[in-house]
Enzyme design. Structure first.
Site, PDB file in Angstrom:
ATOM      1  N   ILE A 301      -1.186  -3.169  -0.940  1.00 43.15           N
ATOM      2  CA  ILE A 301      -1.786  -1.885  -0.554  1.00 43.15           C
ATOM      3  C   ILE A 301      -2.186  -1.930   0.917  1.00 43.15           C
ATOM      4  CG2 ILE A 301      -3.735  -0.318  -0.934  1.00 43.15           C
ATOM      5  CD1 ILE A 301      -3.810  -1.319  -3.846  1.00 43.15           C
ATOM      6  N   GLN A 304       0.813  -1.669   3.232  1.00 41.67           N
ATOM      7  CA  GLN A 304       1.294  -0.293   3.302  1.00 41.67           C
ATOM      8  C   GLN A 304       0.383   0.546   4.190  1.00 41.67           C
ATOM      9  OE1 GLN A 304       3.875   1.452   2.465  1.00 41.67           O
ATOM     10  NE2 GLN A 304       3.022   3.486   2.867  1.00 41.67           N
ATOM     11  N   GLU A 305      -0.915   0.288   4.117  1.00 39.57           N
ATOM     12  CA  GLU A 305      -1.880   1.084   4.875  1.00 39.57           C
ATOM     13  C   GLU A 305      -1.886   0.731   6.360  1.00 39.57           C
ATOM     14  OE1 GLU A 305      -3.616   3.568   4.007  1.00 39.57           O
ATOM     15  OE2 GLU A 305      -3.631   3.563   1.818  1.00 39.57           O
ATOM     16  N   SER A 306      -1.915  -0.565   6.683  1.00 37.73           N
ATOM     17  CA  SER A 306      -2.152  -0.955   8.081  1.00 37.73           C
ATOM     18  C   SER A 306      -1.230  -2.040   8.606  1.00 37.73           C
ATOM     19  CB  SER A 306      -3.593  -1.459   8.219  1.00 37.73           C
ATOM     20  OG  SER A 306      -3.750  -2.692   7.520  1.00 37.73           O
ATOM     21  N   TYR A 431       4.713   6.373  -1.140  1.00 40.99           N
ATOM     22  CA  TYR A 431       3.607   5.421  -0.996  1.00 40.99           C
ATOM     23  C   TYR A 431       3.610   4.415  -2.145  1.00 40.99           C
ATOM     24  CZ  TYR A 431      -1.350   3.961  -0.656  1.00 40.99           C
ATOM     25  OH  TYR A 431      -2.525   3.253  -0.552  1.00 40.99           O
TER      26      TYR A 431
END
Length: 501
Positions: A301, A304-306, A431
């Site tokens: 996660i 994927q975010e940063s 996502y």
């Protein structure tokens, strides 16, 4: 009784016993139900059957488990490493059926019977990225190796009828994944692999490239022996009809293949490099705050975010390793979103809250995918998509059905009738798919690292044991030598004493 009558009786009895033996050797539904278990043969591999930290997994395994449950019998998997061995087990009655992603081919139809098809695949000739791409059979200039007993051999034989120069090697020793690694190491130039198997393996071996398809799409099906009873085939027809119509097969297909349809070479290579170079610094924090979650999912996660960048920032205002909004950070008690540990702690806490908000009736892993979508788009919009799914006759508790309706939140005729209105519904679909790919790849890399660590430890222990054994042997030899020397001196002294007397 005459001799002739006695002879007829012997012949009749022999034939009857032979028929009974055949009855016992062949698979029948009544026999399976009576004994309470079914033996299913398969090949070890990522599409069929493998072991994870949480137990057994694999598309074929889960489908076979569904079939066994429908019969109310125990599933007994009989795994092998060889197709030839698999066919022998079926012919000898050691297994009742084969569930191993097997293509329906002309030659196999002459020897076996098939259940209804459940999937269609194509066979891809692959090579190493950076080498010259072969676009047709005539372009093959190096060594082509395929697994023995596979449908690849049958298709190559057909191609050879119009391409007389075509040559290949058949291996009984290596499976498809091992042959992929041989392509990467340069030991061979080409191999052939099913498209579904390739889709899974390219996440781990991104340098594998596709040359061309060697056949038209082929159906996959379960296989039973030629002399199997009709009742087991009838039960398979009924079973596959059921799982087709109730969405079970669709959900299972999405679980294993739904998130890997698209392959990005650069993205995959970048992620694998980040796992080796960046992740080790933050892994202890993911492990610390994941708690009951799999830390690798939390790490996926975050990537994927940063992309594991503690100072990442989006135009929408989200920041940090877990890209939290200011409002979410306050809810989670986070003071600084740019503090790596606080960000991971807050993201983990928020994701767990999303999971807890999912209805209890939604099973895992679907509730995880729903929670991820909610993490991205918000719980309200996710519920809107679930309501649309239900209105259209779908199952709002199956991720595979809701993910196909999420993009409808971008269309006015749908979102105008929802509680929360417009949303970019395609984003949570992508996502979730991305995170699932990262999670699968990270899990595979982590398991491989553990296996290598265990192998190294065993090698070191073996080396230490051998060294200790050598030391003991040397010590024993030295002691023996000293004893022999002492005995020799004593004997010399005795001889000297006797001479003096």
């Amino acid at each position: 009784m005459t001799k002739f009558t006695s002879l007829l009786l012997v012949i009749f009895t022999t034939v009857l016993l032979s028929a009974c033996d055949k009855e016992n050797d062949s698979s029948s539904l009544s026999r399976i139900l009576a004994r309470g278990y079914i033996n299913v043969g398969t090949i070890f591999g990522p599409t069929n059957y493998y072991t994870t930290a949480n137990g057994f997994a694999g598309f074929e395994y889960e489908l076979a488990k569904q079939y066994a449950d429908s019969l109310n019998v125990e599933l007994r998997i009989v795994p092998t490493y060889s197709l030839d061995e698999l066919f022998i087990k079926l012919n000898t009655g050691e297994v009742d059926l084969l569930a191993s992603g097997l293509s329906i081919t002309d030659k196999r139809l002459q020897r076996f019977r098939f259940a209804p098809s459940y999937e269609t695949i194509s066979q891809k000739l692959v090579f190493k990225q950076g080498n010259v791409r072969p676009r047709k059979v005539a372009d093959l200039t190096g060594t082509l190796m395929v697994t023995s007993g596979s449908s690849y051999v049958e298709n190559l034989e057909k191609l050879k009828q119009t391409n007389s120069e075509l040559a290949w090697q058949e291996s009984t020793e290596f499976d498809s994944e091992e042959l992929l690694r041989k392509v990467l190491s340069g030991e061979i130039d080409y191999t052939i692999i099913d498209s579904n198997n390739l889709a899974i393996n390219r996440r781990y071996y991104p340098e594998i490239s596709i040359g061309f398809s060697i056949n038209e799409p082929e159906p996959l099906a379960w296989m039973v022996s030629e002399n199997s009873h009709d009742d087991i085939l009838a039960s398979l027809v009924e079973f596959f009809g059921t799982v087709h119509h109730d969405g079970t097969l669709l959900a299972l297909d999405d679980k294993y293949y739904g998130h890997i349809e698209q392959f990005n070479y650069v993205e995959t290579r970048t992620f694998i490099k980040a796992v080796a170079g960046t992740l080790p610094e933050y892994q202890p924090l993911f492990e610390k705050y994941a708690q009951e979650l799999d830390w690798r999912l939390l790490a996926a996660i975050s990537y994927q975010e940063s992309h594991w960048n503690p100072t990442a920032r989006s135009y929408t205002g989200v920041r940090g390793m877990m890209m939290l909004t200011l409002a979410t950070a306050k809810q989670m008690g986070i003071k600084s979103r740019l503090d790596t540990e606080q960000s991971i702690q807050g993201g983990a806490k928020y994701f767990k809250r999303m999971i807890a908000m999912m209805p209890d009736r939604i099973p895992t892993p679907d509730r995880i995918w729903f929670a991820l979508a909610s993490y991205n788009i918000g719980f309200g919009h996710l519920n809107d998509a679930r309501i649309i799914t239900q209105r259209q006759g779908g199952d709002p508790d199956r991720w595979v059905e809701v993910k196909s309706r999420l993009p409808l939140l971008q269309q006015k005729k749908y979102y105008k009738n929802t509680k929360h209105g417009y949303a970019r519904g395609e984003e949570p679909v992508q996502y979730v798919d991305n995170i699932r790919r990262y999670y699968d790849t990270l899990s595979w890399l982590d398991e491989k690292a553990k296996e290598q660590a265990i192998a190294l430890q065993l090698a070191q222990e073996k080396s230490q044991a051998l060294l200790l054994n050598d030391i003991v042997n040397d010590s024993v030899n030295e002691s023996t030598s000293e004893e022999n020397a002492t005995e020799s001196i004593l004997k010399e002294e005795e001889v000297t004493a006797e001479t003096a007397q």
